[in-house]
Design a protein around this motif. Structure first.
Motif, PDB file in Angstrom:
ATOM      1  N   ILE A  35      -7.450  -4.628  -0.392  1.00 14.71           N
ATOM      2  CA  ILE A  35      -6.380  -4.702   0.294  1.00 14.71           C
ATOM      3  C   ILE A  35      -6.704  -4.003   1.688  1.00 14.71           C
ATOM      4  O   ILE A  35      -6.983  -5.530   2.564  1.00 14.71           O
ATOM      5  CB  ILE A  35      -4.767  -4.168   0.646  1.00 14.71           C
ATOM      6  CG1 ILE A  35      -4.198  -4.563  -0.363  1.00 14.71           C
ATOM      7  CG2 ILE A  35      -4.347  -4.163   2.076  1.00 14.71           C
ATOM      8  CD1 ILE A  35      -3.158  -4.204  -1.039  1.00 14.71           C
ATOM      9  N   PHE A  36      -7.949  -3.328   2.063  1.00 17.04           N
ATOM     10  CA  PHE A  36      -8.895  -2.838   3.508  1.00 17.04           C
ATOM     11  C   PHE A  36      -9.245  -3.790   3.022  1.00 17.04           C
ATOM     12  O   PHE A  36      -9.399  -3.425   4.657  1.00 17.04           O
ATOM     13  CB  PHE A  36      -9.153  -1.499   3.261  1.00 17.04           C
ATOM     14  CG  PHE A  36      -9.888  -0.643   4.064  1.00 17.04           C
ATOM     15  CD1 PHE A  36      -8.810  -0.223   5.320  1.00 17.04           C
ATOM     16  CD2 PHE A  36     -10.971  -0.538   4.056  1.00 17.04           C
ATOM     17  CE1 PHE A  36      -9.873   0.226   6.594  1.00 17.04           C
ATOM     18  CE2 PHE A  36     -11.307  -0.165   5.581  1.00 17.04           C
ATOM     19  CZ  PHE A  36     -10.569   0.255   7.021  1.00 17.04           C
ATOM     20  N   ALA A  37     -10.285  -4.795   2.260  1.00 17.11           N
ATOM     21  CA  ALA A  37     -11.930  -4.872   2.829  1.00 17.11           C
ATOM     22  C   ALA A  37     -10.991  -6.070   3.256  1.00 17.11           C
ATOM     23  O   ALA A  37     -11.641  -7.382   4.066  1.00 17.11           O
ATOM     24  CB  ALA A  37     -11.926  -4.926   1.416  1.00 17.11           C
ATOM     25  N   GLY A  38      -9.612  -6.890   2.526  1.00 17.04           N
ATOM     26  CA  GLY A  38      -9.227  -8.205   3.803  1.00 17.04           C
ATOM     27  C   GLY A  38      -8.331  -8.049   4.313  1.00 17.04           C
ATOM     28  O   GLY A  38      -7.972  -8.555   5.549  1.00 17.04           O
ATOM     29  N   GLY A  39      -8.460  -7.050   5.177  1.00 12.52           N
ATOM     30  CA  GLY A  39      -7.908  -6.756   6.983  1.00 12.52           C
ATOM     31  C   GLY A  39      -6.322  -6.675   6.417  1.00 12.52           C
ATOM     32  O   GLY A  39      -6.762  -6.421   7.891  1.00 12.52           O
ATOM     33  N   HIS A  40      -6.336  -5.650   5.927  1.00  3.15           N
ATOM     34  CA  HIS A  40      -4.134  -5.392   6.255  1.00  3.15           C
ATOM     35  C   HIS A  40      -4.525  -3.805   5.811  1.00  3.15           C
ATOM     36  O   HIS A  40      -5.318  -3.454   5.506  1.00  3.15           O
ATOM     37  CB  HIS A  40      -4.301  -5.922   4.901  1.00  3.15           C
ATOM     38  CG  HIS A  40      -4.444  -7.364   4.468  1.00  3.15           C
ATOM     39  ND1 HIS A  40      -3.752  -8.064   5.781  1.00  3.15           N
ATOM     40  CD2 HIS A  40      -4.934  -8.350   3.805  1.00  3.15           C
ATOM     41  CE1 HIS A  40      -3.774  -9.808   5.446  1.00  3.15           C
ATOM     42  NE2 HIS A  40      -4.931  -9.264   4.700  1.00  3.15           N
ATOM     43  N   MET A  41      -3.515  -3.249   6.031  1.00  2.00           N
ATOM     44  CA  MET A  41      -3.640  -1.773   6.014  1.00  2.00           C
ATOM     45  C   MET A  41      -1.972  -1.602   4.695  1.00  2.00           C
ATOM     46  O   MET A  41      -1.480  -3.046   4.506  1.00  2.00           O
ATOM     47  CB  MET A  41      -2.305  -1.457   7.075  1.00  2.00           C
ATOM     48  CG  MET A  41      -2.766  -0.250   6.913  1.00  2.00           C
ATOM     49  SD  MET A  41      -1.556   0.461   8.420  1.00  2.00           S
ATOM     50  CE  MET A  41       0.267   0.326   8.316  1.00  2.00           C
ATOM     51  N   CYS A  42      -2.646  -0.725   4.351  1.00  2.00           N
ATOM     52  CA  CYS A  42      -1.523  -1.007   2.498  1.00  2.00           C
ATOM     53  C   CYS A  42      -1.107   1.051   2.968  1.00  2.00           C
ATOM     54  O   CYS A  42      -1.980   1.724   2.603  1.00  2.00           O
ATOM     55  CB  CYS A  42      -3.003  -0.489   1.520  1.00  2.00           C
ATOM     56  SG  CYS A  42      -1.545  -0.378  -0.594  1.00  2.00           S
ATOM     57  N   GLN A  43       0.177   0.952   2.273  1.00  2.00           N
ATOM     58  CA  GLN A  43       1.239   1.866   2.488  1.00  2.00           C
ATOM     59  C   GLN A  43       1.458   2.072   0.552  1.00  2.00           C
ATOM     60  O   GLN A  43       2.617   1.324   0.164  1.00  2.00           O
ATOM     61  CB  GLN A  43       2.342   1.689   2.838  1.00  2.00           C
ATOM     62  CG  GLN A  43       2.255   3.507   3.013  1.00  2.00           C
ATOM     63  CD  GLN A  43       1.884   4.385   3.683  1.00  2.00           C
ATOM     64  OE1 GLN A  43       1.860   4.295   4.621  1.00  2.00           O
ATOM     65  NE2 GLN A  43       2.713   5.228   2.354  1.00  2.00           N
ATOM     66  N   HIS A  44       0.835   3.536   0.253  1.00  2.00           N
ATOM     67  CA  HIS A  44       1.472   3.532  -1.673  1.00  2.00           C
ATOM     68  C   HIS A  44       2.227   4.437  -1.615  1.00  2.00           C
ATOM     69  O   HIS A  44       2.098   5.252  -1.087  1.00  2.00           O
ATOM     70  CB  HIS A  44       0.081   3.956  -2.544  1.00  2.00           C
ATOM     71  CG  HIS A  44      -0.198   4.495  -3.392  1.00  2.00           C
ATOM     72  ND1 HIS A  44       0.277   5.364  -4.433  1.00  2.00           N
ATOM     73  CD2 HIS A  44       0.659   3.421  -4.706  1.00  2.00           C
ATOM     74  CE1 HIS A  44       0.547   5.496  -5.106  1.00  2.00           C
ATOM     75  NE2 HIS A  44       0.772   4.266  -5.361  1.00  2.00           N
ATOM     76  N   PHE A  45       3.406   3.651  -2.441  1.00  2.00           N
ATOM     77  CA  PHE A  45       4.427   4.527  -3.351  1.00  2.00           C
ATOM     78  C   PHE A  45       3.978   3.995  -4.893  1.00  2.00           C
ATOM     79  O   PHE A  45       4.014   3.703  -5.210  1.00  2.00           O
ATOM     80  CB  PHE A  45       5.180   4.103  -2.715  1.00  2.00           C
ATOM     81  CG  PHE A  45       5.637   3.403  -0.977  1.00  2.00           C
ATOM     82  CD1 PHE A  45       6.013   4.332  -0.601  1.00  2.00           C
ATOM     83  CD2 PHE A  45       4.967   2.610  -0.914  1.00  2.00           C
ATOM     84  CE1 PHE A  45       6.274   4.297   0.914  1.00  2.00           C
ATOM     85  CE2 PHE A  45       5.769   3.160   1.132  1.00  2.00           C
ATOM     86  CZ  PHE A  45       5.581   3.188   1.403  1.00  2.00           C
ATOM     87  N   THR A  46       4.697   5.531  -5.360  1.00  2.00           N
ATOM     88  CA  THR A  46       4.073   5.774  -6.319  1.00  2.00           C
ATOM     89  C   THR A  46       5.711   5.130  -6.878  1.00  2.00           C
ATOM     90  O   THR A  46       6.917   5.108  -8.710  1.00  2.00           O
ATOM     91  CB  THR A  46       4.301   7.302  -7.341  1.00  2.00           C
ATOM     92  OG1 THR A  46       5.225   8.307  -6.372  1.00  2.00           O
ATOM     93  CG2 THR A  46       2.319   6.904  -6.567  1.00  2.00           C
ATOM     94  N   THR A  47       6.342   5.375  -6.554  1.00  2.00           N
ATOM     95  CA  THR A  47       8.089   4.937  -7.153  1.00  2.00           C
ATOM     96  C   THR A  47       8.453   4.456  -5.867  1.00  2.00           C
ATOM     97  O   THR A  47       8.466   4.026  -5.132  1.00  2.00           O
ATOM     98  CB  THR A  47       9.299   6.584  -7.208  1.00  2.00           C
ATOM     99  OG1 THR A  47       9.215   7.271  -5.706  1.00  2.00           O
ATOM    100  CG2 THR A  47       8.801   6.923  -8.456  1.00  2.00           C
ATOM    101  N   SER A  48      10.264   3.315  -6.423  1.00  2.00           N
ATOM    102  CA  SER A  48      10.819   2.175  -5.476  1.00  2.00           C
ATOM    103  C   SER A  48      11.518   2.850  -4.508  1.00  2.00           C
ATOM    104  O   SER A  48      11.596   3.085  -3.386  1.00  2.00           O
ATOM    105  CB  SER A  48      11.745   1.441  -6.369  1.00  2.00           C
ATOM    106  OG  SER A  48      12.645   2.125  -7.026  1.00  2.00           O
TER     107      SER A  48
END
Length: 236
Positions: free
Chosen positions: A20-33
């Motif tokens: 996602i970062f390589a595609g120019g976007h920002m990612c926020q990771h969560f392990t649960t909903s």
């Protein structure tokens, strides 16, 4: 785009994050909903990518909860070796797209870009004119023609209007507006967005009696809806 990722598998999440970062976007990771839903009450996300098992609930159950907080949120579901029945169930549950896990980089980014285009976040440079709902958008001159009129907008008004029409009947977050109209500048005041929306409403005559309604979505952004004139005639 600001993308939320719900993925209990931390190693796979790292792979998705890098892509996602390589595609120019920002990612926020969560392990649960649960952690995502809590964060979504305070932050805007443009896209949700979730594992079919979102750490604590099935993704099918998470989608309506996510959209109750972020209306119209696009959702992509990841499924390990998906069967046709799983894909069908995911789409019926409200997912906009599904992809196999582990993800393949080019495919995942292409799917993300497809959802981005569908949301109207970016317009190709060679698309100089769009006709949507009776309104013709001329990007070369920032002009909009409708009902025999031609109105010249400022560049920001034009981009905002085109974004709204590309998301007709779908709420557009202030985060989307900032990214598209103001190129992600975070120093833009909320009042500035409201002022531009008001000008677009006035200049393009987006009034219910003329077939359109542009209204703020409390705590989220704006939504443009087409109103069938025959329904108003019948109501009268």
């Amino acid at each position: 785009m600001r993308i939320a990722l719900i993925e209990p598998d931390v190693q796979h999440a790292k792979l998705v994050d890098r892509l996602i970062f390589a595609g120019g976007h920002m990612c926020q990771h969560f392990t649960t909903s649960a952690t995502f839903l809590l964060r979504a009450t305070d932050e805007f996300f443009d896209l949700l990518i979730t594992e079919s098992w979102a750490g604590d609930h099935c993704a099918e159950d998470v989608i309506p909860l996510a959209r109750s907080i972020l209306p119209g949120l696009p959702v992509m579901m990841m499924i390990t070796e998906p069967r046709e029945s799983q894909i069908v169930a995911a789409l019926h549950a409200g997912a906009d797209d599904c992809m196999s896990k582990p993800v393949r980089g080019p495919e995942m980014l292409a799917r993300v870009e497809a959802l981005q285009r569908r949301a109207g976040l970016r317009r190709p440079a060679n698309r100089r004119r769009d006709v949507i709902g009776g309104y013709s958008f001329d990007a070369a001159h920032f002009a909009v023609a409708f009902r025999g009129l031609t109105v010249i907008l400022t560049p920001k008004e034009f981009r905002l209007a085109l974004l709204l029409f590309n998301n007709l009947a779908r709420p557009v977050s202030r985060a989307h507006i900032l990214e598209t109209v103001w190129a992600r500048r975070r120093d833009v005041k909320s009042r500035t967005i409201d002022t531009h929306a008001s000008r677009v409403r006035s200049k393009l005559q987006l009034r219910p009696e003329l077939g359109y309604s542009l209204v703020p979505v409390y705590g989220y952004g704006y939504q443009l809806d087409a109103i069938p004139l025959e329904s108003m005639t019948g109501a009268g």
